[in-house]
Design a protein around this motif. Structure first.
Motif, PDB file in Angstrom:
ATOM      1  N   THR A  51       8.844  -6.717  22.526  1.00 12.77           N
ATOM      2  CA  THR A  51       9.139  -6.245  23.857  1.00 12.77           C
ATOM      3  C   THR A  51      10.583  -6.468  24.251  1.00 12.77           C
ATOM      4  N   ALA A  52      11.241  -7.654  23.799  1.00 10.61           N
ATOM      5  CA  ALA A  52      12.714  -7.839  24.250  1.00 10.61           C
ATOM      6  C   ALA A  52      13.471  -6.685  23.462  1.00 10.61           C
ATOM      7  N   VAL A  53      13.078  -6.277  22.266  1.00 10.37           N
ATOM      8  CA  VAL A  53      13.828  -5.027  21.564  1.00 10.37           C
ATOM      9  C   VAL A  53      13.579  -3.972  22.417  1.00 10.37           C
ATOM     10  N   PRO A  59      17.725   1.151  19.561  1.00  8.88           N
ATOM     11  CA  PRO A  59      17.061   2.131  18.785  1.00  8.88           C
ATOM     12  C   PRO A  59      16.461   1.439  17.355  1.00  8.88           C
ATOM     13  N   LEU A  60      15.371   2.067  17.088  1.00 12.27           N
ATOM     14  CA  LEU A  60      14.873   1.433  15.910  1.00 12.27           C
ATOM     15  C   LEU A  60      15.575   2.345  14.752  1.00 12.27           C
ATOM     16  N   PRO A  61      15.823   1.743  13.613  1.00 17.33           N
ATOM     17  CA  PRO A  61      16.077   2.559  12.384  1.00 17.33           C
ATOM     18  C   PRO A  61      14.924   3.448  11.891  1.00 17.33           C
ATOM     19  N   ASP A  62      15.415   4.643  11.273  1.00 15.53           N
ATOM     20  CA  ASP A  62      14.313   5.566  10.841  1.00 15.53           C
ATOM     21  C   ASP A  62      13.699   4.701   9.690  1.00 15.53           C
ATOM     22  N   THR A 138      11.310 -13.265  12.219  1.00 12.54           N
ATOM     23  CA  THR A 138      12.506 -13.781  12.974  1.00 12.54           C
ATOM     24  C   THR A 138      13.865 -13.102  12.635  1.00 12.54           C
ATOM     25  N   LEU A 139      14.073 -13.179  11.348  1.00  8.95           N
ATOM     26  CA  LEU A 139      15.172 -12.309  10.809  1.00  8.95           C
ATOM     27  C   LEU A 139      15.390 -10.834  11.095  1.00  8.95           C
ATOM     28  N   THR A 140      13.963 -10.232  11.159  1.00 12.62           N
ATOM     29  CA  THR A 140      13.994  -8.847  11.521  1.00 12.62           C
ATOM     30  C   THR A 140      14.416  -8.703  12.971  1.00 12.62           C
ATOM     31  N   ALA A 141      13.582  -9.519  13.666  1.00 15.33           N
ATOM     32  CA  ALA A 141      14.160  -9.623  15.125  1.00 15.33           C
ATOM     33  C   ALA A 141      15.626  -9.716  15.357  1.00 15.33           C
TER      34      ALA A 141
END
Length: 180
Positions: A51-53, A59-62, A138-141
């Motif tokens: 939700t924060a993202v 933008p999310l990468p492809d 967590t690292l992905t976030a």
């Protein structure tokens, strides 16, 4: 009348879950309720950062870049072991675990307490495989919300993993050449 029906439904559901847990455990005490709570906590955690993202409009990468996958893997490995096995982080695990013995260079073997929620948290706190799910998330976030700072921290963790490998290789070489 509705609350009596709700209580009856809740009692039936509780009985059903209890019987399923008893059958599943096959005579062993398996803390399924604790695991369900941990899964619920993880779902809430990932929902919160997703939700924060979204709210930040990032933008999310492809698809993930191969280098990021490698860096995240090495950083996840190192941070998971640091949190679950390192002597220096044992105060974080102590409320949920019991010290058993040393286990490898600067690592400990600990066992989870056997009662209730402390058992589930203790299992998570002593299992690098279990912890890695939380760390990778967590690292992905972090990569999505604060990419530069997160990649810097992951680079440091990767360097630490490399240094650990060199320390172990050096110790093995010394032992092989000197017999000590």
């Amino acid at each position: 009348m509705n609350s009596a029906a709700d209580r009856h439904l809740a009692a039936r559901l509780h009985g059903l879950l209890h019987r399923a847990g008893t059958r599943y455990g096959a005579g062993h005490d398996r803390p399924l309720g604790g695991y369900l709570a941990a899964m619920t906590g993880f779902a809430a955690y990932t929902t919160a950062w997703a939700t924060a993202v979204r709210l930040r409009g990032r933008p999310l990468p492809d698809r993930p870049e191969p280098w990021d996958v490698v860096l995240t893997s090495v950083a996840t490995f190192r941070l998971s072991r640091l949190l679950t096995k390192a002597s220096v982080t044992s105060p974080l695990r102590a409320p949920f675990t019991r010290y058993v013995a040393p286990q490898g260079p600067a690592e400990l073997h600990e066992e989870a307490h056997s009662e209730g929620a402390r058992h589930t948290v203790g299992e998570l706190a002593t299992c690098p495989f279990c912890m890695s799910v939380w760390v990778a998330s967590t690292l992905t976030a972090g990569q999505l919300l604060w990419p530069r700072a997160t990649r810097t921290a992951m680079g440091a963790l990767a360097a630490l993993a490399g240094a650990d490998g060199l320390q172990l290789a050096y110790s093995a070489l010394v032992e092989k050449t000197t017999g000590e």
